[in-house]
Design a protein around this motif. Structure first.
Motif, PDB file in Angstrom:
ATOM      1  N   GLU A 102       0.844  -1.196   0.000  1.00 37.36           N
ATOM      2  CA  GLU A 102       0.000   0.000   0.000  1.00 37.36           C
ATOM      3  C   GLU A 102       0.880   1.248   0.000  1.00 37.36           C
ATOM      4  OE1 GLU A 102      -2.816   0.038   3.168  1.00 37.36           O
ATOM      5  OE2 GLU A 102      -3.351  -2.086   2.947  1.00 37.36           O
ATOM      6  N   PHE A 103       0.724   2.092  -1.011  1.00 38.20           N
ATOM      7  CA  PHE A 103       1.439   3.360  -1.085  1.00 38.20           C
ATOM      8  C   PHE A 103       0.554   4.456  -0.492  1.00 38.20           C
ATOM      9  CE2 PHE A 103       3.347   0.751  -4.344  1.00 38.20           C
ATOM     10  CZ  PHE A 103       4.694   1.091  -4.321  1.00 38.20           C
ATOM     11  N   LEU A 104       0.948   5.014   0.633  1.00 42.01           N
ATOM     12  CA  LEU A 104       0.129   6.011   1.313  1.00 42.01           C
ATOM     13  C   LEU A 104       0.609   7.438   1.099  1.00 42.01           C
ATOM     14  CD1 LEU A 104      -0.639   4.301   4.748  1.00 42.01           C
ATOM     15  CD2 LEU A 104      -1.862   4.129   2.582  1.00 42.01           C
ATOM     16  N   GLY A 105       1.741   7.627   0.419  1.00 44.17           N
ATOM     17  CA  GLY A 105       2.257   8.973   0.250  1.00 44.17           C
ATOM     18  C   GLY A 105       2.696   9.553   1.588  1.00 44.17           C
ATOM     19  N   TRP A 106       2.948  10.875   1.586  1.00 45.83           N
ATOM     20  CA  TRP A 106       3.330  11.511   2.844  1.00 45.83           C
ATOM     21  C   TRP A 106       2.120  11.643   3.769  1.00 45.83           C
ATOM     22  CZ3 TRP A 106       8.014  11.089   3.936  1.00 45.83           C
ATOM     23  CH2 TRP A 106       9.038  11.331   3.013  1.00 45.83           C
ATOM     24  N   GLN A 107       2.360  11.435   5.053  1.00 49.55           N
ATOM     25  CA  GLN A 107       1.318  11.540   6.067  1.00 49.55           C
ATOM     26  C   GLN A 107       1.766  12.504   7.161  1.00 49.55           C
ATOM     27  OE1 GLN A 107      -1.715   9.839   5.923  1.00 49.55           O
ATOM     28  NE2 GLN A 107      -1.069   9.149   3.882  1.00 49.55           N
ATOM     29  N   LYS A 108       0.803  13.069   7.865  1.00 51.19           N
ATOM     30  CA  LYS A 108       1.143  13.912   9.011  1.00 51.19           C
ATOM     31  C   LYS A 108       1.852  13.077  10.056  1.00 51.19           C
ATOM     32  CE  LYS A 108      -2.597  17.272   8.414  1.00 51.19           C
ATOM     33  NZ  LYS A 108      -3.780  17.914   9.026  1.00 51.19           N
TER      34      LYS A 108
END
Length: 410
Positions: A288-294
């Motif tokens: 799963e690629f979630l990208g940048w997250q807080k």
């Protein structure tokens, strides 16, 4: 030591961030309680620093010396190469400003900190004071056999880095920094080896980051886990961090494990399309690629996972590793550079880089070993946590630095 006047050169120095910005800020705040500290940093950082201090009601002993190149010079910062040109000019003219201030202030020690790289030109050695260099990196690189999975651009960057590292032997600015430094702090053994052997007697290993204290008191590590075995990694999607080797190992792990699991990738970067294409080609639906997250979301994802996995090749004190260890998540990684320092031999699974397919197989077997054995995961994470608390705390890093200050003043 409190009467010593120390000039800390920190191009990056802003609170509330991670990476280089936090390094500059953290060192400045901790060192200020041990000496009369002045920090040379960018004028661009002033608003963030003063707002942070005001909003949090913080009183600091640090005296900031803000400096920037003329506004018209900022166009050089466009793109990575432009940034480094701007950085070099900022270093040179910033040091000239501090030489002028030295006549009235009388600095005892100049300490160069960020960007902490031996490969970037900087001129703190021009200060007529004692000189502490580092912690600095720059000696780390990707083993050549792994370049076969890199793009043409990625290969070119690594070959250039190898060539540039070799050229340091005749780089007068590099030699001047090593020669005039009274003490050198190297992030990793690889960076110490970049320094000429005649200067090794004044060189010690020291990471630029310490254990984030706020993580040690968090309760996130007691959150319930995901409903299936979950492996997580955090970092930029670039050839030297989250890369094809990462997916090679996950693909082999899938074949060996034969059970449901998921692999979460937190981060973004130019290699994302290549990585997603690899997953499609080999039916890695578990990725799963979630990208940048807080940051809070990243803490949650890591704390709910079972294993932290990384194939980063050339990092020093990487924040993601400290966070995983502090949240008591066992680590599988390559045995080199910063990760090999942060993760003790009895605190994780570390694989020395070998031939690519062999390394991918060994990484997969390391993941498999931990996947089947929750008690081993718990034991390794406990050992790693004890290691960073006892040997890699911010206090231990600052104490080592203050001792260095005393030594160079003698």
């Amino acid at each position: 030591m409190t009467n010593r006047k120390v000039l800390l050169v920190a191009y990056s120095c802003e609170p509330g961030f991670s990476s280089e910005k936090e390094v500059g800020w953290k060192w400045s705040q901790l060192l200020s309680s041990h000496c009369d500290l002045y920090v040379l940093t960018r004028s661009n950082n002033k608003e963030v620093i003063e707002s942070y201090l005001y909003e949090n009601g913080i009183s600091t002993n640090v005296r900031f010396i803000y400096y920037d190149l003329p506004y018209w010079a900022k166009f050089w910062k466009k793109g990575e190469r432009g940034l480094y040109l701007y950085y070099a000019l900022w270093q040179f003219f910033g040091i000239l400003k501090c030489r002028a201030l030295h006549k009235s202030i009388g600095f005892d020690i100049t300490h160069y900190l960020t960007f902490g790289s031996l490969l970037l030109p900087q001129f703190a050695f021009l200060m007529p004071t004692k000189y502490v260099l580092g912690p600095v990196g720059g000696g780390e690189n990707v083993p050549l056999p792994y370049l076969k999975d890199f793009s043409i651009k990625g290969k070119a960057q690594i070959y250039f880095r190898y060539a540039y590292q070799k050229l340091q032997k005749i780089n007068p600015i590099f030699i001047a920094n090593c020669h005039f430094a009274d003490s050198i702090l190297a992030r990793t053994p690889e960076s110490r080896n970049l320094i000429p052997s005649c200067y090794h007697s004044k060189t010690e290993l020291c990471l630029e980051t310490g254990t984030p204290e706020e993580l040690l008191s968090r309760s996130d590590n007691r959150l319930s886990k995901f409903d299936v075995l979950t492996i997580v990694t955090v970092g930029r999607l670039i050839p030297t961090k989250v890369n094809i080797l990462t997916l090679r190992a996950i693909r082999r792990f899938k074949q060996l494990y034969g059970r449901p699991f998921k692999f979460i990738i937190v981060g973004e970067g130019p290699e994302r399309n290549l990585l997603e294409s690899y997953c499609s080609k080999y039916d890695l639906d578990e990725v799963e690629f979630l990208g940048w997250q807080k940051r809070e979301k990243v803490f949650e994802l890591v704390s709910k996972s079972d294993i932290y996995f990384s194939t980063t090749f050339k990092e020093g004190g990487t924040w993601a590793f400290f966070e995983a260890v502090a949240l008591e998540i066992p680590i599988v990684c390559l045995k080199l550079c910063g990760p090999d320092i942060i993760v003790p031999d009895d605190g994780g699974v570390k694989i020395p880089p070998q031939e690519v397919d062999i390394t991918a197989q060994l990484l997969a077997e390391g993941l498999l070993d931990l996947a089947y054995d929750p008690s081993k995961r718990k034991a390794l994470s406990a050992n790693a946590l004890s290691h960073i608390k006892n040997t890699l705390s911010w206090n231990s890093i600052v104490d080592k630095t203050i001792i260095k200050y005393e030594e160079v003043m003698k």
